[in-house]
Design a protein around this motif. Structure first.
Motif, PDB file in Angstrom:
ATOM      1  N   GLY B 135      -7.521   1.125  23.578  1.00  0.00           N
ATOM      2  CA  GLY B 135      -8.502   1.910  22.794  1.00  0.00           C
ATOM      3  C   GLY B 135      -7.951   3.255  22.399  1.00  0.00           C
ATOM      4  N   THR B 136      -6.629   3.325  22.260  1.00  0.00           N
ATOM      5  CA  THR B 136      -6.038   4.612  21.907  1.00  0.00           C
ATOM      6  C   THR B 136      -5.803   4.707  20.401  1.00  0.00           C
ATOM      7  N   PHE B 137      -6.139   5.890  19.833  1.00  0.00           N
ATOM      8  CA  PHE B 137      -5.964   6.168  18.406  1.00  0.00           C
ATOM      9  C   PHE B 137      -4.556   6.728  18.264  1.00  0.00           C
ATOM     10  N   VAL B 138      -3.598   5.833  17.879  1.00  0.00           N
ATOM     11  CA  VAL B 138      -2.209   6.267  17.817  1.00  0.00           C
ATOM     12  C   VAL B 138      -1.898   6.806  16.427  1.00  0.00           C
ATOM     13  N   VAL B 139      -1.363   8.035  16.390  1.00  0.00           N
ATOM     14  CA  VAL B 139      -0.999   8.662  15.113  1.00  0.00           C
ATOM     15  C   VAL B 139       0.465   8.992  15.150  1.00  0.00           C
ATOM     16  N   GLY B 140       1.135   8.671  14.020  1.00  0.00           N
ATOM     17  CA  GLY B 140       2.549   8.968  14.002  1.00  0.00           C
ATOM     18  C   GLY B 140       2.984   9.502  12.646  1.00  0.00           C
ATOM     19  N   LEU B 146       2.438   2.404  12.111  1.00  0.00           N
ATOM     20  CA  LEU B 146       1.408   1.500  11.595  1.00  0.00           C
ATOM     21  C   LEU B 146       1.790   0.040  11.840  1.00  0.00           C
ATOM     22  N   LYS B 147       3.068  -0.244  11.636  1.00  0.00           N
ATOM     23  CA  LYS B 147       3.515  -1.627  11.760  1.00  0.00           C
ATOM     24  C   LYS B 147       3.457  -2.114  13.201  1.00  0.00           C
ATOM     25  N   ASN B 148       3.387  -1.149  14.132  1.00  0.00           N
ATOM     26  CA  ASN B 148       3.282  -1.525  15.544  1.00  0.00           C
ATOM     27  C   ASN B 148       1.876  -1.293  16.083  1.00  0.00           C
ATOM     28  N   CYS B 149       0.937  -1.548  15.221  1.00  0.00           N
ATOM     29  CA  CYS B 149      -0.477  -1.467  15.582  1.00  0.00           C
ATOM     30  C   CYS B 149      -0.931  -0.045  15.925  1.00  0.00           C
ATOM     31  N   ILE B 165      -4.395   4.759   7.117  1.00  0.00           N
ATOM     32  CA  ILE B 165      -5.030   4.174   8.293  1.00  0.00           C
ATOM     33  C   ILE B 165      -4.891   2.653   8.239  1.00  0.00           C
ATOM     34  N   ASN B 166      -4.444   2.089   9.329  1.00  0.00           N
ATOM     35  CA  ASN B 166      -4.290   0.625   9.442  1.00  0.00           C
ATOM     36  C   ASN B 166      -5.592   0.059  10.004  1.00  0.00           C
ATOM     37  N   LEU B 167      -6.344  -0.598   9.068  1.00  0.00           N
ATOM     38  CA  LEU B 167      -7.665  -1.072   9.465  1.00  0.00           C
ATOM     39  C   LEU B 167      -7.597  -2.122  10.577  1.00  0.00           C
ATOM     40  N   LEU B 184     -11.152   8.984   2.727  1.00  0.00           N
ATOM     41  CA  LEU B 184     -10.071   9.901   2.381  1.00  0.00           C
ATOM     42  C   LEU B 184      -8.693   9.313   2.681  1.00  0.00           C
ATOM     43  N   ALA B 185      -8.702   8.267   3.476  1.00  0.00           N
ATOM     44  CA  ALA B 185      -7.407   7.706   3.927  1.00  0.00           C
ATOM     45  C   ALA B 185      -6.895   6.682   2.930  1.00  0.00           C
ATOM     46  N   GLU B 186      -5.609   6.495   2.982  1.00  0.00           N
ATOM     47  CA  GLU B 186      -5.036   5.373   2.250  1.00  0.00           C
ATOM     48  C   GLU B 186      -5.036   4.206   3.230  1.00  0.00           C
ATOM     49  N   ILE B 187      -5.742   3.157   2.825  1.00  0.00           N
ATOM     50  CA  ILE B 187      -5.964   2.081   3.777  1.00  0.00           C
ATOM     51  C   ILE B 187      -4.806   1.061   3.710  1.00  0.00           C
ATOM     52  N   VAL B 188      -4.294   0.712   4.865  1.00  0.00           N
ATOM     53  CA  VAL B 188      -3.281  -0.368   4.931  1.00  0.00           C
ATOM     54  C   VAL B 188      -3.714  -1.366   5.996  1.00  0.00           C
ATOM     55  N   ARG B 189      -3.167  -2.575   5.892  1.00  0.00           N
ATOM     56  CA  ARG B 189      -3.497  -3.594   6.897  1.00  0.00           C
ATOM     57  C   ARG B 189      -2.204  -4.270   7.372  1.00  0.00           C
ATOM     58  N   TYR B 190      -1.683  -3.739   8.427  1.00  0.00           N
ATOM     59  CA  TYR B 190      -0.508  -4.378   9.051  1.00  0.00           C
ATOM     60  C   TYR B 190      -1.001  -5.154  10.246  1.00  0.00           C
TER      61      TYR B 190
END
Lengths: 517, 193
Positions: B135-140, B146-149, B165-167, B184-190
């Motif tokens: 349940g951690t909100f990982v920001v990098g 993103l590609k690693n969840c 943000i990776n939905l 406001l985010a650019e949404i990506v889905r990895y």
């Protein structure tokens, strides 16, 4: 008539009631309408303003909520896009999203300026509570933006009040139109309403005028109601009733008195005629038998007796002259008059000629000037001239040359004035009013003979014609007798003719004229 | 536009220094005055993420009494967090904010938001593997996160700090992120493995 000064609207003092009613009702309507309009405009102004403030505050709340994210993540594009949504709200001139930085400084993140509005400077600030503040022509709104209770910025809106003022102008325009309409209607309606007041007054005025002009006290003013005018009309009608009664009483009394007077006059004339007529018979006997004694017994009577008889005869003759004068005077009232225009100078000639024939005048001493014509009974006026001429002749007896002048001129619009001037003994002015009384004599019979009736007849004739007679004199320097006669027919002559006619008809002459002569 | 994102010459100079050094995330100074504006913004953004996100109940998170933002590796924020530490970031509860600095993976412990300053893929992969599912909100700072969840990645566009943000990761971690943020985010889905 005193005019009270304590009435309002002095300028209207003399205006007709119709205008007063119009002015009063129009100003009432004007005041009422202006007050109403002012009240409505103020209320509407406040309402519109408040509702605008409320609407704009809600709008600010919505926009600021939508702009939370933009402010949270410094997203100017999003912020600009949000503010651009205000384009559809035409009241908003300017909007800005203000960001509160971590170091408590403020900066404008994005703003929006309405295309046709001018940019005006403002001080960006991030207040803790929302505010809506009115300036003269703008509404300034600050709406704080919070995220999880943390103040992150604010939304500023500058709203123009053209909507509010537009409404006021529209409202004022409508009110002006209504005002004009109402004033017009009031003018038209008051044109009818004034009759409520003026109709009773007009009736009163008409009645009052009819009373003063025609002396008709039987009319009554119509009453239209029980207001003040109604009370005045009541009082006026009551006054008319009193007046009518008084007038009637007076008329009846005057008629009664007149007929009594007329009867008395007639009786008196009849009496004096009878007396003077009946006095002649015994007088004739006295005169006749005195003459008979003198003629038939002239040898048997002494000189002294003859002298006594002559005195008796002389006295009888004098008394006869008196009676003749009295008869002539009383006959004046019993003659039927015939009015016409005649020449005073020719009448004077006739009178002088007649007098000369009887030996009591000399036409040579009379000068007749160019005198105007007169209107009246020429026979009566001839008597006047006869009397005046014989008077003048009589009282100039002691002068070396008698000088008698008849003249005349215009006196006024109705009368001519004539005068007969002599150079005789004259009289003292203090006796001037005694000259024209019956049997009034200023001189003793031994000085100047006379009956004392002549001038009384003159006065009576002239007065009957509506004229007047007077005399001026300085003792020893002659006398001037003035009299006026009408230039044309006068109203008084109708009565004059009628009365003389009635009197002639009423009189039963005790004996024939032939017997008199 | 008055008071906007124009970077003052002082910070431009600092940025040039950063680029010359070619060491992103290098600690330039402990004083927040010397921290580039970029990282001040990013610090605010991390704080905002915390405010706009609701976390699921997980065994590791439940051990925490406060909201924790963890910074793995070098600390590029200096003292940027000083103004918010100890305050309650959310109006819904009374939990305070805490910042934890993890110098190495071994020090890593439970946190609500984990910021990975390193762009080294191996470090990122190891770090994410350690926290994914907790349940951690990982920001990098790189796409690898993103590609690693990982949930979010910062990037710069037109001199503005933006984020993706990776939905799928949001879903995977059971996070609920406010739509304000997502918009406001650019949404990506990895996909998460």
């Amino acid at each position: 008539m005193p005019v009270s000064e304590n009435i309002p609207f002095k300028g209207l003092k003399d205006a007709p009631i119709r205008r007063k009613v119009t002015v009063v009702s129009m100003s009432t309507a004007l005041i009422a309408l202006l007050l109403t309009a002012a009240t409505f405009i103020v209320i509407d102004f406040l309402n519109t303003r408040d509702s605008l403030a409320e609407r704009m505050s809600s709008l600010a709340a919505v926009v600021s909520t939508n702009s939370q994210g933009a402010l949270a993540f410094d997203d100017t594009d999003r912020a600009a896009k949000n503010l651009d949504g205000l384009r559809s709200v035409e009241e908003v001139d300017y909007a800005a999203l203000i960001k509160l930085e971590v170091d408590s400084t403020v900066s404008v993140l994005a703003d929006y300026l309405k295309p046709d509005a001018g940019y005006s400077q403002f001080v960006p600030s991030v207040p803790k509570t929302s505010s809506a503040e009115f300036t003269f022509d703008e509404l300034l709104i600050f709406q704080p933006v919070e995220i999880q209770g943390e103040l992150v910025g604010s939304l500023f809106l500058k709203v123009n009040l053209s909507v509010v003022y537009g409404r006021i102008w529209t409202f004022a325009g409508i009110m002006l139109a209504v005002l004009v309409l109402v004033l017009l209607l009031t003018f038209l309606v008051s044109g009818r309403f004034h009759r409520v007041i003026t109709t009773p007054l007009d009736s009163l005025v008409t009645t009052a005028r009819s009373v003063t002009d025609n002396h008709d006290y039987s009319v009554r003013a119509n009453k239209f109601g029980n207001d003040e005018v109604g009370l005045v009309i009541d009082a006026f009608n009551e006054m008319l009733i009193d007046l009518q009664e008084l007038h009637h009483d007076l008329e009846v009394r005057v008629q009664k008195r007149t007929s009594q007077l007329q009867q008395a006059v007639t009786e008196l004339e009849s009496f004096s005629y009878s007396v003077s007529h009946d006095l002649r018979a015994p007088l004739r006997a006295v005169d006749g038998f005195s003459s008979a004694l003198l003629e038939d017994y002239s040898d048997n009577i002494s000189e002294e007796q003859r002298r006594y008889l002559e005195i008796i005869k002389q006295s009888a003759k004098q008394m006869g002259a008196l009676i003749d004068g009295l008869l002539a005077f009383s006959r004046l009232g019993r003659r039927e008059v015939s009015m016409s225009e005649f020449s005073i100078s020719s009448i004077a000639h006739q009178a002088a000629n007649e007098l000369e024939l009887s030996g009591s005048f000399d036409i040579g001493c009379l000068t007749i000037k160019d005198v105007p014509k007169a209107y009246g009974d020429s026979t009566m006026v001839r008597q006047v001239l006869t009397n005046l001429l014989s008077n003048a002749y009589k009282f100039t007896a002691d002068e070396p040359t008698r000088n008698i002048v008849l003249g005349g001129d215009t006196y006024d619009s109705e009368f001519n004035r004539y005068y007969l001037k002599d150079n005789g003994v004259g009289f003292e002015m203090k006796y001037a009013d005694k000259l024209f009384g019956v049997f009034q004599r200023l001189h003793h019979n031994s000085e100047f003979e006379g009956s004392g009736v002549g001038l009384a007849i003159v006065e009576r004739v002239i007065t009957r014609h509506g004229g007047k007679v007077w005399a001026e004199s300085v003792p020893g320097q002659g006398a001037t007798f003035f009299f006026t006669l009408p230039r044309h027919r006068l109203a008084i002559h109708d009565e004059f003719e009628l009365r003389s006619q009635e009197r002639v008809e009423a009189l039963v002459q005790p004996q024939s004229e032939v017997d008199e002569q | 536009m008055p008071g906007s994102w124009n970077i003052s010459s002082r910070f431009a100079t600092a940025l040039i220094v950063v680029m010359l050094c070619s060491i992103p995330g290098t600690v330039i100074g402990q004083n927040s005055q010397n921290v580039p504006r970029e990282y001040k913004v990013k610090a605010v953004f991390l704080h905002r993420f915390l405010q706009y996100t609701t976390w699921p109940s997980t065994p590791s998170l439940d051990t925490l009494d406060s909201y924790v933002i963890g910074v793995l590796g070098d600390n590029p924020f200096g003292s940027s967090f000083n103004s918010v530490i100890g305050r309650t970031p959310k109006s819904t509860d009374n939990k305070t904010l805490e910042i934890k600095f993890f110098n190495s993976l071994s020090e890593l412990s439970a946190c609500h938001i984990l910021y990975i300053s390193s762009e080294d893929p191996s470090i990122i992969r190891r770090a994410t593997k350690q926290v994914v599912g907790s349940g951690t909100f990982v920001v990098g700072e790189s796409e690898t996160v993103l590609k690693n969840c990982g949930v979010a990645q910062f990037f710069i566009r037109n001199n503005h700090v933006k984020f993706m943000i990776n939905l799928n990761a949001v879903k995977e971690e059971g996070l609920k992120i406010d739509s304000e943020v997502l918009e406001l985010a650019e949404i990506v889905r990895y996909a998460c493995e």
